[in-house]
Design a protein around this motif. Structure first.
Motif, short mmCIF file in Angstrom:
data_model
loop_
_atom_site.label_atom_id
_atom_site.label_comp_id
_atom_site.label_asym_id
_atom_site.label_seq_id
_atom_site.Cartn_x
_atom_site.Cartn_y
_atom_site.Cartn_z
N ARG A 38 0.85 -1.19 0.00
CA ARG A 38 0.00 0.00 0.00
C ARG A 38 0.88 1.24 0.00
O ARG A 38 1.95 1.24 0.63
CB ARG A 38 -0.89 0.02 1.23
N PRO A 39 0.46 2.31 -0.68
CA PRO A 39 1.28 3.52 -0.67
C PRO A 39 1.37 4.11 0.73
O PRO A 39 0.42 4.06 1.51
CB PRO A 39 0.53 4.46 -1.62
N GLN A 40 2.53 4.65 1.02
CA GLN A 40 2.74 5.29 2.31
C GLN A 40 2.77 6.79 2.11
O GLN A 40 3.27 7.28 1.10
CB GLN A 40 4.05 4.82 2.93
N THR A 41 2.24 7.51 3.05
CA THR A 41 2.28 8.96 2.96
C THR A 41 3.27 9.49 4.00
O THR A 41 3.40 8.93 5.09
CB THR A 41 0.90 9.58 3.23
N ILE A 42 3.95 10.53 3.63
CA ILE A 42 4.91 11.16 4.54
C ILE A 42 4.36 12.53 4.89
O ILE A 42 4.05 13.34 4.01
CB ILE A 42 6.30 11.28 3.88
N THR A 43 4.21 12.78 6.15
CA THR A 43 3.71 14.06 6.62
C THR A 43 4.91 14.90 7.04
O THR A 43 5.70 14.48 7.89
CB THR A 43 2.75 13.88 7.81
#
Length: 93
Positions: A83-88
Motif C-alpha cells: 500500500r502507498p505510504q504517505t509522509i507528513t
C-alpha cells in the motif's frame, strides 16, 4: 495463618508493581506461563494462577483459517505492491 502447607515446598519471591490501575506480579523465569492469559482464583488467603487450557483445534477451525488465507491470495499477482505510504512533513524547530 497456618504455614504448614509451605513445609515441603521451595519458595521464591516475586516483585509487585502497579501497571495502570492494577497490581501486577513480575514472575521469575522459572514461573513464567506460555500464552497471554491465566486463570486466577482465591484459595483461602492464597491467590492461584493456572494456565488457560489450550483449546483443541477442530477440522472446521482449520478449514476456516485456510479459507481466510486463500481469500487474501491473488493468483494473478503473487507479489502485490505494498500500500502507498504517505509522509507528513514536520515543522522544523
Amino acid at each position: 495463618m497456618d504455614d504448614a502447607w509451605k513445609a515441603d515446598r521451595k519458595t521464591d519471591t516475586a516483585k509487585l508493581f502497579t501497571s495502570g490501575g492494577s497490581q501486577a506480579v513480575r514472575l521469575p523465569k522459572a514461573y513464567r506461563f506460555e500464552g497471554s492469559e491465566v486463570l486466577i482464583w482465591r484459595d483461602g488467603p492464597r491467590v492461584v494462577l493456572e494456565p488457560v487450557p489450550r483449546r483443541a483445534r477442530t477440522q472446521a477451525d482449520l478449514d476456516a483459517m485456510w479459507k481466510r488465507i486463500r481469500e487474501l491470495d491473488d493468483p494473478e499477482d503473487p507479489f502485490p505492491d505494498p500500500r502507498p505510504q504517505t509522509i507528513t512533513a514536520r515543522p522544523s524547530w
